[in-house]
Design an enzyme around this catalytic site. Structure first.
Site, mmCIF file in Angstrom:
data_model
loop_
_atom_site.group_PDB
_atom_site.id
_atom_site.type_symbol
_atom_site.label_atom_id
_atom_site.label_comp_id
_atom_site.label_asym_id
_atom_site.label_seq_id
_atom_site.Cartn_x
_atom_site.Cartn_y
_atom_site.Cartn_z
ATOM 1 C CB SER A 156 -0.831 -0.137 1.104
ATOM 2 O OG SER A 156 -1.120 1.143 1.262
ATOM 3 C CE1 TYR A 169 -3.612 -2.837 5.561
ATOM 4 C CE2 TYR A 169 -2.890 -0.590 4.035
ATOM 5 C CZ TYR A 169 -3.562 -1.993 4.059
ATOM 6 O OH TYR A 169 -3.397 -2.518 3.077
ATOM 7 C CE LYS A 227 -1.294 -4.820 2.507
ATOM 8 N NZ LYS A 227 -1.281 -5.984 2.236
ATOM 9 C CG HIS A 236 -10.087 3.309 2.125
ATOM 10 N ND1 HIS A 236 -9.556 1.493 1.610
ATOM 11 C CD2 HIS A 236 -8.732 3.130 2.512
ATOM 12 C CE1 HIS A 236 -9.054 1.129 2.224
ATOM 13 N NE2 HIS A 236 -8.200 2.046 2.227
#
Length: 313
Positions: free
Chosen positions: A108, A137, A141, A180
């Site tokens: 991401s 997050y 990632k 989102h």
């Protein structure tokens, strides 16, 4: 990849995974291994190991993840870091121990420092502090990227990582508590239109700039890279985006126009903006021979039509 090779798509029901499956099918691939969450819990190491030992996939697209917007990331950071690290660690390690020929990991763009220079180059990874609203997050990632790098380094694997920008399109999450910004605005404008609401509330100042990529373009880039490039050729990872951004205010006005909403757009400045700008440098991807095809307006129009058809309103 050959059209008959055994392909496992982790997260095939999500927005990214389902788009990858559609793209592969359009190119003639057909030998898929798929499991939904009730059939295979990717946070369970033994279950993942058993699955890989039994099915022996040759190629893996790791698109499974716990995802969400600013509200979800801020509310459930422990869940975001735990579940994503567990999924990545289990699938990547099982791919290694079971001789997978090639794996593609979807990261991401939030992996980059919150105040990094724009546009974001792959070299900026770990060169500054992460944006606080999605740190958990992002850390997960980054761990996945580095796992792929070090498994390639130590074990000679062919694991590649890609960093998509903000995605939108069919099968997105339209729950206003976890979605989102693109999906949230599409839902808000549609509901405001059908309810003849005099105004719509948008989080933040509207000033942050964001880049948006249709998920079908993202899927096409992923399949292109799996077919054409290996780990040493691609670098540690590669950005996937369009190389253009716009403000949240401009995005809201565009969606409002597409939805046909005539009311007032009000910005709630008590809510967080997040990162001021997040625009990917896609020069590495362009040099590898791929560019996005779907314009933002065309993509939003298609997505809005899809959402309306599924919302039954």
């Amino acid at each position: 990849m050959n059209r008959s090779d055994k392909i496992y798509i982790a997260g095939h029901r999500g927005m990214a995974g389902s788009a990858i499956k559609r793209n592969l099918e359009s190119k003639g691939y057909h030998n898929f291994i798929i499991r939904n969450h009730s059939e295979l819990d990717l946070t369970n190491q033994q279950a993942v190991n058993n699955f890989f030992e039994a099915e022996r996939p040759e190629y893996v697209f790791l698109a499974a993840a716990k995802v969400g917007g600013i509200l979800a990331n801020s509310t459930y950071p422990a869940e975001f870091i735990y579940e994503n690290i567990m999924i990545e660690a289990n699938v990547i390690h099982a791919a290694y121990t079971n001789g997978v020929k090639k794996l593609l990991f979807l990261g991401s763009s939030c992996i980059y420092p919150g105040l990094a220079p724009q546009p974001l180059k792959e070299d900026y990874l770990l060169k500054g502090e992460l944006e606080v609203t999605n740190e958990a997050y992002a850390v997960a990632k980054i761990a996945g990227i580095r796992m792929c790098k070090h498994y390639n380094q130590q074990y000679g694997m062919n694991f590649i990582s890609v960093m998509p920008t903000n995605l939108y399109g069919p099968n997105d999450n339209y729950d206003l508590t976890t979605s989102h910004v693109m999906a949230a605005l599409i839902r808000k404008f549609h509901e405001a239109k059908i309810n003849s609401a005099p105004r719509i509330i948008v989080w933040g100042t509207g000033a942050p700039r964001r880049e948006f990529l249709h998920v079908d373009d993202m899927a096409d880039a992923c399949v292109y890279l799996m077919e054409n490039y290996d780990a040493p050729d691609i670098g540690e990872f590669v950005n996937i985006g369009v190389g253009k951004d716009l403000t949240i205010r401009e995005l809201a006005e565009l969606i409002g126009d597409i939805a046909g909403y005539k009311g007032e757009i009000v910005y709630d400045i008590t809510k967080p903006d997040g990162t001021p700008q997040k625009l990917l440098d896609v020069s590495r991807l362009c040099r590898l021979g791929w560019k996005a095809r779907i314009s933002l307006r065309d993509g939003i129009e298609q997505t809005y039509e899809w959402y309306v058809s599924k919302s039954n309103r």
